[in-house]
Design an enzyme around this catalytic site. Structure first.
Site, mmCIF file in Angstrom:
data_model
loop_
_atom_site.group_PDB
_atom_site.id
_atom_site.type_symbol
_atom_site.label_atom_id
_atom_site.label_comp_id
_atom_site.label_asym_id
_atom_site.label_seq_id
_atom_site.Cartn_x
_atom_site.Cartn_y
_atom_site.Cartn_z
ATOM 1 N N GLN A 27 0.826 -1.200 0.000
ATOM 2 C CA GLN A 27 0.000 0.000 0.000
ATOM 3 C C GLN A 27 0.862 1.253 0.000
ATOM 4 O O GLN A 27 1.968 1.271 0.528
ATOM 5 C CB GLN A 27 -0.978 0.005 1.171
ATOM 6 C CG GLN A 27 -0.356 0.027 2.531
ATOM 7 C CD GLN A 27 -1.373 -0.245 3.625
ATOM 8 O OE1 GLN A 27 -2.136 -1.197 3.553
ATOM 9 N NE2 GLN A 27 -1.382 0.598 4.647
ATOM 10 N N GLY A 28 0.310 2.271 -0.637
ATOM 11 C CA GLY A 28 0.957 3.565 -0.708
ATOM 12 C C GLY A 28 -0.086 4.650 -0.522
ATOM 13 O O GLY A 28 -1.298 4.379 -0.485
ATOM 14 N N TYR A 29 0.384 5.878 -0.442
ATOM 15 C CA TYR A 29 -0.496 6.991 -0.098
ATOM 16 C C TYR A 29 -0.428 8.089 -1.150
ATOM 17 O O TYR A 29 0.644 8.563 -1.498
ATOM 18 C CB TYR A 29 -0.123 7.538 1.285
ATOM 19 C CG TYR A 29 -0.410 6.493 2.335
ATOM 20 C CD1 TYR A 29 -1.649 6.421 2.942
ATOM 21 C CD2 TYR A 29 0.535 5.522 2.647
ATOM 22 C CE1 TYR A 29 -1.946 5.427 3.856
ATOM 23 C CE2 TYR A 29 0.247 4.520 3.562
ATOM 24 C CZ TYR A 29 -0.990 4.481 4.161
ATOM 25 O OH TYR A 29 -1.280 3.474 5.048
ATOM 26 N N LEU A 30 -1.612 8.469 -1.640
ATOM 27 C CA LEU A 30 -1.722 9.605 -2.546
ATOM 28 C C LEU A 30 -1.727 10.901 -1.753
ATOM 29 O O LEU A 30 -1.310 11.944 -2.244
ATOM 30 C CB LEU A 30 -3.003 9.496 -3.372
ATOM 31 C CG LEU A 30 -3.079 8.278 -4.299
ATOM 32 C CD1 LEU A 30 -4.482 8.123 -4.861
ATOM 33 C CD2 LEU A 30 -2.056 8.398 -5.409
ATOM 34 N N ASN A 143 0.187 3.382 9.485
ATOM 35 C CA ASN A 143 0.862 2.931 8.272
ATOM 36 C C ASN A 143 1.425 4.094 7.466
ATOM 37 O O ASN A 143 2.531 4.013 6.941
ATOM 38 C CB ASN A 143 -0.086 2.094 7.416
ATOM 39 C CG ASN A 143 -0.258 0.700 7.947
ATOM 40 O OD1 ASN A 143 0.432 -0.211 7.534
ATOM 41 N ND2 ASN A 143 -1.197 0.511 8.860
#
Length: 159
Positions: A27-30, A143
């Site tokens: 998972q990554g974050y915009l 996270n």
């Protein structure tokens, strides 16, 4: 509108191992700030886009949408900054509640957390013997924060 009420704990042992098979997550974050978090996630063979509001106590607003895996992968590869979260998630039911256990990989290897989602902040629940200190509200364990300051960079005192 969805409301997520979640409490988070460190683990004290491996008594949970063998109770469930894990699923690989990336998972990554915009966007990740105090007001909102927009996350892209691959969970096994499924993709998700999740929008979360600010945390108040153990709860926050949450909207989650399944998206095509190819689109999730493309967003992770091109739009979400590095480093990203890599982990294996296990789900264990204990006395009527579902526990999600995240065993972090990559830059956060060595960190293992358990989360429980509740219907109300004061909902009672039984704690398995492998549940340790509660870290709900400690931003270091979010996270999105683990992307910015991975567990491997923490001092022994911080751990």
């Amino acid at each position: 509108m969805g409301r997520e009420i979640e409490r988070k704990f460190l683990l004290t042992g491996d008594g949970w191992r063998g109770l469930a098979d894990g699923i690989e997550y990336r998972q990554g974050y915009l966007c990740a700030d105090r007001v909102r978090t927009v996350r892209v996630r691959l969970a096994g063979d499924r993709g998700f886009l999740t929008v979360k509001g600010p945390t108040a106590g153990a709860g926050r607003d949450e909207y989650e949408y399944e998206i095509p895996v190819a689109e999730a992968r493309m967003m992770l590869d091109t739009l979400c900054p590095q480093p990203q979260i890599e982990k294996r998630r296990y789900t264990v039911t204990y006395r009527g509640h579902l526990w999600e256990i995240d065993e972090f990989l990559g830059l956060n290897q060595g960190l293992v957390l358990a989360e429980i989602e509740l219907a109300a902040e004061d909902e009672p629940f039984a704690r398995p013997d492998w549940i340790g200190r509660e870290v709900t509200g400690d931003a270091r364990y979010y996270n999105a924060m683990l992307c910015r300051q991975p567990y491997r960079d923490w001092t022994d005192a911080e751990k």
